[in-house]
Scaffold this motif. Structure first.
Motif, PDB file in Angstrom:
ATOM      1  N   LEU A   1      47.683   2.681 -39.198  1.00  0.00           N
ATOM      2  CA  LEU A   1      46.672   1.644 -38.993  1.00  0.00           C
ATOM      3  C   LEU A   1      47.104   0.376 -39.719  1.00  0.00           C
ATOM      4  CD1 LEU A   1      43.380   3.682 -39.438  1.00  0.00           C
ATOM      5  CD2 LEU A   1      44.424   2.903 -37.310  1.00  0.00           C
TER       6      LEU A   1
ATOM      7  N   PRO B   1      39.504   3.412 -40.072  1.00  0.00           N
ATOM      8  CA  PRO B   1      39.547   3.627 -38.620  1.00  0.00           C
ATOM      9  C   PRO B   1      38.253   3.191 -37.929  1.00  0.00           C
ATOM     10  CG  PRO B   1      40.051   5.644 -39.829  1.00  0.00           C
ATOM     11  CD  PRO B   1      39.625   4.640 -40.827  1.00  0.00           C
TER      12      PRO B   1
ATOM     13  N   ARG C   1      36.079   6.388 -43.641  1.00  0.00           N
ATOM     14  CA  ARG C   1      37.391   7.020 -43.738  1.00  0.00           C
ATOM     15  C   ARG C   1      37.242   8.524 -43.995  1.00  0.00           C
ATOM     16  NH1 ARG C   1      42.146   4.200 -44.136  1.00  0.00           N
ATOM     17  NH2 ARG C   1      43.907   5.344 -44.969  1.00  0.00           N
TER      18      ARG C   1
ATOM     19  N   ASP D   1      40.094   3.345 -32.741  1.00  0.00           N
ATOM     20  CA  ASP D   1      41.180   4.099 -33.376  1.00  0.00           C
ATOM     21  C   ASP D   1      40.982   5.598 -33.147  1.00  0.00           C
ATOM     22  OD1 ASP D   1      42.419   1.813 -34.496  1.00  0.00           O
ATOM     23  OD2 ASP D   1      41.087   1.888 -36.238  1.00  0.00           O
TER      24      ASP D   1
ATOM     25  N   ARG E   1      43.684  -0.077 -42.908  1.00  0.00           N
ATOM     26  CA  ARG E   1      42.245  -0.310 -42.761  1.00  0.00           C
ATOM     27  C   ARG E   1      41.522   0.962 -42.367  1.00  0.00           C
ATOM     28  NH1 ARG E   1      41.418  -0.138 -37.427  1.00  0.00           N
ATOM     29  NH2 ARG E   1      42.900  -1.082 -36.027  1.00  0.00           N
TER      30      ARG E   1
END
Length: 154
Positions: A74, A80, A50, A84, A78
């Motif tokens: 998301l 990425p 993240r 994503d 969650r």
């Protein structure tokens, strides 16, 4: 502490991001932690990804507000994934292209302006782009940091 958790110092060391920046990301809702009984922060290992996502977005000029909006979309907040990132970076392409165009125009205008040395209020593309001062009327002008023209008061 479980082996799946990191202290803020460990997260800082492994991500290369200052503790103060991690606190800031958390305050902005970009990162989350749980608190121990002693009120110490603990981060899951996926926080590393993240943080990497946030830093990559920042490096290409995406404002943290937009990063936060993207992360909030998301599912279940969650971490990425590569997919994503591909989807979000494609969505940010238009804004990045506009910024590149704006910076290129600024660079070219800056070279021209320095070359002429006049800083003419009528024709200077930096101080008076498109002669916007003329649309406001006669008189002295001053420009704020956004380039907005303001009437100068005596």
């Amino acid at each position: 502490m479980t082996s799946a958790e990191l202290t803020i110092g460990q997260l800082s060391e492994r991500s290369g991001v200052a503790v103060s920046a991690l606190h800031f990301y958390e305050a902005k809702g970009l990162l989350s932690s749980r608190r121990t009984g002693g009120n110490q922060r603990r981060y899951t290992r996926d926080s590393l990804r993240r943080v990497a996502f946030i830093r990559a977005a920042q490096r290409v000029g995406i404002p943290l507000a937009m990063v936060g909006e993207a992360l909030a979309r998301l599912p279940d907040a969650r971490t990425p994934t590569r997919a994503d990132w591909a989807r979000l970076s494609a969505a940010w392409r238009g804004e990045l292209d506009a910024r590149i165009h704006q910076l290129t125009t600024l660079r070219d205008a800056l070279s021209d302006c320095i070359g002429c040395g006049c800083l003419s209020m009528r024709r200077c593309r930096l101080a008076n782009p498109g002669d916007i001062a003329a649309t406001i009327g006669p008189g002295a002008r001053r420009f704020d940091e956004r380039g907005a023209c303001r009437m100068r008061r005596p």
